[in-house]
Design a protein around this motif. Structure first.
Motif, PDB file in Angstrom:
ATOM      1  N   SER A 154       0.844  -1.199   0.000  1.00 34.42           N
ATOM      2  CA  SER A 154       0.000   0.000   0.000  1.00 34.42           C
ATOM      3  C   SER A 154       0.877   1.245   0.000  1.00 34.42           C
ATOM      4  CB  SER A 154      -0.934  -0.010   1.205  1.00 34.42           C
ATOM      5  OG  SER A 154      -0.210  -0.418   2.351  1.00 34.42           O
ATOM      6  N   CYS A 155       1.658   1.391  -1.038  1.00 31.65           N
ATOM      7  CA  CYS A 155       2.546   2.556  -1.154  1.00 31.65           C
ATOM      8  C   CYS A 155       1.697   3.826  -1.291  1.00 31.65           C
ATOM      9  CB  CYS A 155       3.445   2.395  -2.366  1.00 31.65           C
ATOM     10  SG  CYS A 155       4.375   0.850  -2.346  1.00 31.65           S
ATOM     11  N   LEU A 156       2.045   4.832  -0.515  1.00 33.16           N
ATOM     12  CA  LEU A 156       1.180   6.020  -0.447  1.00 33.16           C
ATOM     13  C   LEU A 156       1.082   6.776  -1.770  1.00 33.16           C
ATOM     14  CD1 LEU A 156       1.981   7.702   3.008  1.00 33.16           C
ATOM     15  CD2 LEU A 156       0.410   5.843   2.456  1.00 33.16           C
ATOM     16  N   PHE A 157       2.087   6.638  -2.611  1.00 31.49           N
ATOM     17  CA  PHE A 157       2.116   7.408  -3.864  1.00 31.49           C
ATOM     18  C   PHE A 157       1.455   6.670  -5.012  1.00 31.49           C
ATOM     19  CE2 PHE A 157       5.845   4.877  -3.224  1.00 31.49           C
ATOM     20  CZ  PHE A 157       5.853   4.103  -4.369  1.00 31.49           C
ATOM     21  N   CYS A 158       0.954   5.473  -4.756  1.00 32.95           N
ATOM     22  CA  CYS A 158       0.523   4.604  -5.850  1.00 32.95           C
ATOM     23  C   CYS A 158      -0.960   4.797  -6.151  1.00 32.95           C
ATOM     24  CB  CYS A 158       0.793   3.145  -5.502  1.00 32.95           C
ATOM     25  SG  CYS A 158       0.391   2.030  -6.862  1.00 32.95           S
ATOM     26  N   SER A 159      -1.270   5.087  -7.401  1.00 37.06           N
ATOM     27  CA  SER A 159      -2.662   5.239  -7.837  1.00 37.06           C
ATOM     28  C   SER A 159      -3.098   4.038  -8.654  1.00 37.06           C
ATOM     29  CB  SER A 159      -2.787   6.490  -8.715  1.00 37.06           C
ATOM     30  OG  SER A 159      -2.096   7.565  -8.152  1.00 37.06           O
ATOM     31  N   PHE A 160      -2.206   3.118  -8.843  1.00 34.99           N
ATOM     32  CA  PHE A 160      -2.396   2.015  -9.778  1.00 34.99           C
ATOM     33  C   PHE A 160      -2.947   0.772  -9.100  1.00 34.99           C
ATOM     34  CE2 PHE A 160       0.097  -1.753 -11.266  1.00 34.99           C
ATOM     35  CZ  PHE A 160      -0.524  -1.956 -12.497  1.00 34.99           C
ATOM     36  N   ALA A 161      -2.481   0.512  -7.872  1.00 30.45           N
ATOM     37  CA  ALA A 161      -2.756  -0.781  -7.235  1.00 30.45           C
ATOM     38  C   ALA A 161      -4.163  -0.863  -6.662  1.00 30.45           C
ATOM     39  CB  ALA A 161      -1.739  -1.008  -6.124  1.00 30.45           C
ATOM     40  N   ARG A 162      -4.693  -2.089  -6.636  1.00 28.23           N
ATOM     41  CA  ARG A 162      -5.928  -2.414  -5.924  1.00 28.23           C
ATOM     42  C   ARG A 162      -5.592  -3.583  -5.008  1.00 28.23           C
ATOM     43  NH1 ARG A 162      -6.457   1.643  -8.032  1.00 28.23           N
ATOM     44  NH2 ARG A 162      -8.107   2.410  -9.412  1.00 28.23           N
ATOM     45  N   LEU A 163      -6.102  -3.522  -3.772  1.00 28.43           N
ATOM     46  CA  LEU A 163      -5.633  -4.452  -2.747  1.00 28.43           C
ATOM     47  C   LEU A 163      -5.965  -5.915  -3.038  1.00 28.43           C
ATOM     48  CD1 LEU A 163      -3.976  -3.855  -0.300  1.00 28.43           C
ATOM     49  CD2 LEU A 163      -6.077  -3.622   1.042  1.00 28.43           C
ATOM     50  N   LYS A 164      -7.195  -6.159  -3.524  1.00 27.62           N
ATOM     51  CA  LYS A 164      -7.614  -7.561  -3.675  1.00 27.62           C
ATOM     52  C   LYS A 164      -8.238  -7.793  -5.050  1.00 27.62           C
ATOM     53  CE  LYS A 164     -10.616  -7.676  -0.265  1.00 27.62           C
ATOM     54  NZ  LYS A 164     -10.594  -6.287   0.155  1.00 27.62           N
ATOM     55  N   PRO A 165      -8.135  -9.034  -5.524  1.00 21.90           N
ATOM     56  CA  PRO A 165      -8.890  -9.357  -6.738  1.00 21.90           C
ATOM     57  C   PRO A 165     -10.368  -9.076  -6.473  1.00 21.90           C
ATOM     58  CG  PRO A 165      -7.473 -11.202  -6.066  1.00 21.90           C
ATOM     59  CD  PRO A 165      -7.408 -10.190  -4.973  1.00 21.90           C
ATOM     60  N   GLY A 166     -11.058  -8.482  -7.402  1.00 26.17           N
ATOM     61  CA  GLY A 166     -12.483  -8.186  -7.219  1.00 26.17           C
ATOM     62  C   GLY A 166     -12.740  -6.780  -6.720  1.00 26.17           C
ATOM     63  N   ASP A 167     -11.728  -6.099  -6.165  1.00 23.76           N
ATOM     64  CA  ASP A 167     -11.917  -4.702  -5.775  1.00 23.76           C
ATOM     65  C   ASP A 167     -12.215  -3.889  -7.030  1.00 23.76           C
ATOM     66  OD1 ASP A 167     -11.477  -5.278  -3.164  1.00 23.76           O
ATOM     67  OD2 ASP A 167      -9.482  -4.353  -3.029  1.00 23.76           O
ATOM     68  N   PRO A 168     -13.048  -2.818  -6.892  1.00 26.56           N
ATOM     69  CA  PRO A 168     -13.347  -2.009  -8.085  1.00 26.56           C
ATOM     70  C   PRO A 168     -12.065  -1.516  -8.749  1.00 26.56           C
ATOM     71  CG  PRO A 168     -14.689  -1.316  -6.208  1.00 26.56           C
ATOM     72  CD  PRO A 168     -13.722  -2.336  -5.677  1.00 26.56           C
ATOM     73  N   GLY A 169     -12.006  -1.701 -10.053  1.00 29.28           N
ATOM     74  CA  GLY A 169     -10.833  -1.231 -10.804  1.00 29.28           C
ATOM     75  C   GLY A 169      -9.691  -2.227 -10.847  1.00 29.28           C
ATOM     76  N   SER A 170      -9.834  -3.352 -10.145  1.00 32.61           N
ATOM     77  CA  SER A 170      -8.725  -4.321 -10.165  1.00 32.61           C
ATOM     78  C   SER A 170      -8.793  -5.156 -11.452  1.00 32.61           C
ATOM     79  CB  SER A 170      -8.801  -5.259  -8.955  1.00 32.61           C
ATOM     80  OG  SER A 170      -9.919  -6.115  -9.090  1.00 32.61           O
ATOM     81  N   TYR A 171      -7.659  -5.623 -11.886  1.00 28.21           N
ATOM     82  CA  TYR A 171      -7.655  -6.510 -13.050  1.00 28.21           C
ATOM     83  C   TYR A 171      -6.431  -7.421 -12.985  1.00 28.21           C
ATOM     84  CZ  TYR A 171      -3.835  -3.851 -15.120  1.00 28.21           C
ATOM     85  OH  TYR A 171      -2.613  -3.262 -15.342  1.00 28.21           O
ATOM     86  N   THR A 172      -6.562  -8.573 -13.573  1.00 25.50           N
ATOM     87  CA  THR A 172      -5.427  -9.470 -13.790  1.00 25.50           C
ATOM     88  C   THR A 172      -5.611 -10.083 -15.166  1.00 25.50           C
ATOM     89  OG1 THR A 172      -5.260  -9.984 -11.440  1.00 25.50           O
ATOM     90  CG2 THR A 172      -4.200 -11.530 -12.948  1.00 25.50           C
ATOM     91  N   MET A 173      -4.648  -9.886 -16.032  1.00 29.85           N
ATOM     92  CA  MET A 173      -4.772 -10.427 -17.384  1.00 29.85           C
ATOM     93  C   MET A 173      -4.569 -11.938 -17.357  1.00 29.85           C
ATOM     94  SD  MET A 173      -2.469  -7.830 -19.636  1.00 29.85           S
ATOM     95  CE  MET A 173      -2.719  -6.068 -19.533  1.00 29.85           C
ATOM     96  N   SER A 174      -5.321 -12.633 -18.188  1.00 28.16           N
ATOM     97  CA  SER A 174      -4.970 -14.034 -18.428  1.00 28.16           C
ATOM     98  C   SER A 174      -3.681 -14.018 -19.254  1.00 28.16           C
ATOM     99  CB  SER A 174      -6.082 -14.731 -19.212  1.00 28.16           C
ATOM    100  OG  SER A 174      -6.142 -14.181 -20.514  1.00 28.16           O
ATOM    101  N   LEU A 175      -3.006 -15.166 -19.303  1.00 29.26           N
ATOM    102  CA  LEU A 175      -1.788 -15.217 -20.109  1.00 29.26           C
ATOM    103  C   LEU A 175      -2.096 -14.883 -21.563  1.00 29.26           C
ATOM    104  CD1 LEU A 175      -0.102 -18.352 -18.518  1.00 29.26           C
ATOM    105  CD2 LEU A 175       0.743 -15.992 -18.428  1.00 29.26           C
ATOM    106  N   GLU A 176      -3.221 -15.395 -22.062  1.00 24.82           N
ATOM    107  CA  GLU A 176      -3.581 -15.120 -23.461  1.00 24.82           C
ATOM    108  C   GLU A 176      -3.780 -13.624 -23.676  1.00 24.82           C
ATOM    109  OE1 GLU A 176      -3.546 -16.893 -26.106  1.00 24.82           O
ATOM    110  OE2 GLU A 176      -3.152 -18.846 -25.198  1.00 24.82           O
ATOM    111  N   GLN A 177      -4.434 -12.964 -22.712  1.00 24.14           N
ATOM    112  CA  GLN A 177      -4.639 -11.506 -22.869  1.00 24.14           C
ATOM    113  C   GLN A 177      -3.301 -10.770 -22.903  1.00 24.14           C
ATOM    114  OE1 GLN A 177      -7.201 -11.032 -19.422  1.00 24.14           O
ATOM    115  NE2 GLN A 177      -8.979 -10.586 -20.719  1.00 24.14           N
TER     116      GLN A 177
END
Ligand code: SF4
Length: 378
Positions: free
Chosen positions: A73-96
């Motif tokens: 939880s770096c204070l300067f980070c606007s990119f990260a989301r804490l958990k899968p499923g949090d609004p705005g979170s994403y994880t690409m499949s390998l194919e993606q």
């Protein structure tokens, strides 16, 4: 200009640079305190031109962030989301992830640059296969992937040593490490802004290990938030000391703090003057690092052009699909064509040189600025 350097109180620094002497920590602090920006820029430009003349490097690369799920939880980070499923979170499949490269089959890309959040649930195989797949799609592509912070995280999560992680990733196709995650090395700053990721000593040790395995790497410095000027100089001196030991650093990259959408949003971003000064001091202090890179996504294109007279000889790349800075409020474009980047370098009075990740020349300054790739937005 020589009179101006003397009037700025930097004649002794200029003399020592002429004699090829290394500047001290105290010199670095004096350089930051110097109010005459042009005198400072003049000295930094001399060092830049000694090494590179007017040449300004860029590469044709793609950035990819495969997941923004991150346990830190770096204070300067606007990119990260804490958990899968949090609004705005994403994880690409390998194919993606692989598709990002497949869709650019017509482009003469030379590098894929990957950085990710610290995802707690992905298996190590995900990263191994990610690399293998990229190499299958484009065997000649250079894979500059995973910050030292990610390497440390993988080691802790998967019960491996840092070296075992590096060796396994190298076997799968990893060619070099990007410089992200360095932030500011001072413990005081790290405790406040990024307390839950690997510390400075381990970060530096991982770069040293990577160099020992034959890989190259870069180091960044996130400036313009709560750090003192002395802490910036300390960061540079520690970077220089690593390079004395292992010699594998190619570039130092100051990164301007962007305050939008993160926990430090009350702080102002660094001014253009601060950006010019920081890059200039980096060029003067880091006598053993070949390149000082201006990351145009973070500084803005206009300031990046001026940086080419303040010690910077590299403008990173065409950088397609950058997310981390744009989520923190960067208003720069997300990509430039090679034609755009060559034009902005020429307009600044410098010579554009397309390089690969290891600074082999792909297209020299004499080449006409024809489009050699079409920007794709996805
Ligand atoms: S900077 Fe990196 S480690 Fe820190 S929260 Fe963001 S993604 Fe996670």
């Amino acid at each position: 200009m020589h009179g101006r350097v003397a009037a700025a109180g930097l004649q002794d620094v200029a003399d020592r640079l002429d004699a090829g002497e290394r500047l001290s920590f105290e010199d670095g602090c004096r350089l930051f305190a110097c109010r005459d920006l042009l005198a400072l820029g003049f000295l930094a430009n001399r060092e830049r031109e000694k090494r590179h003349g007017g040449r300004t490097y860029y590469n044709f690369n793609i950035r990819l962030e495969a997941t923004n799920v991150c346990v830190a939880s770096c204070l300067f980070c606007s990119f990260a989301r804490l958990k899968p499923g949090d609004p705005g979170s994403y994880t690409m499949s390998l194919e993606q992830a692989w598709d990002k490269l497949r869709h650019r089959a017509h482009q003469p890309l030379t590098e894929v640059h990957v950085v990710n959040g610290l995802h707690p649930d992905l298996p190590f195989d995900y990263y191994i296969e990610l690399l293998r797949g990229f190499k299958r799609i484009r065997p000649g592509i250079h894979l500059k992937c995973f910050t030292a912070v990610e390497i440390a995280f993988f080691a802790d999560l998967y019960g491996m040593t840092d070296e075992q992680v590096l060796r396994a990733l190298q076997d799968a196709g990893l060619d070099s490490l990007p410089g992200g995650g360095a932030e500011v090395f001072a413990e005081r700053v790290r405790r406040k802004i990024c307390h839950d990721k690997c510390g400075a000593d381990r970060y530096l040790a991982i770069h040293r290990l990577a160099h020992g395995l034959g890989m190259r790497s870069n180091i960044t410095m996130l400036y313009g938030h709560i750090e003192t000027l002395e802490e910036r100089v300390d960061h540079m001196v520690r970077t220089r000391a690593l390079q004395d030991l292992s010699g594998g650093l190619q570039a130092f990259i100051p990164l301007a703090f962007h305050p939008d959408n993160n926990q430090m949003r009350k702080l102002p971003p660094p001014t253009a003057a601060d950006t010019l000064r920081t890059h200039a001091v980096a060029r003067l202090m880091l006598d053993n690092i070949p390149h000082i890179k201006g990351f145009w996504i973070a500084t803005g294109v206009e300031v990046a052009q001026v940086l080419l007279w303040f010690g910077v000889d590299d403008l990173d790349g065409t950088v397609q699909e950058e997310k981390i800075y744009h989520m923190a409020g960067a208003r720069t474009p997300e990509a430039m064509t090679t034609t755009d980047i060559r034009r902005l370098i020429r307009a600044a009075g410098r010579e554009p040189v397309e390089r690969d990740t290891l600074y082999n020349v792909i297209t020299g300054p004499e080449a006409p600025d024809q489009p050699i790739g079409t920007m794709v937005t996805m």
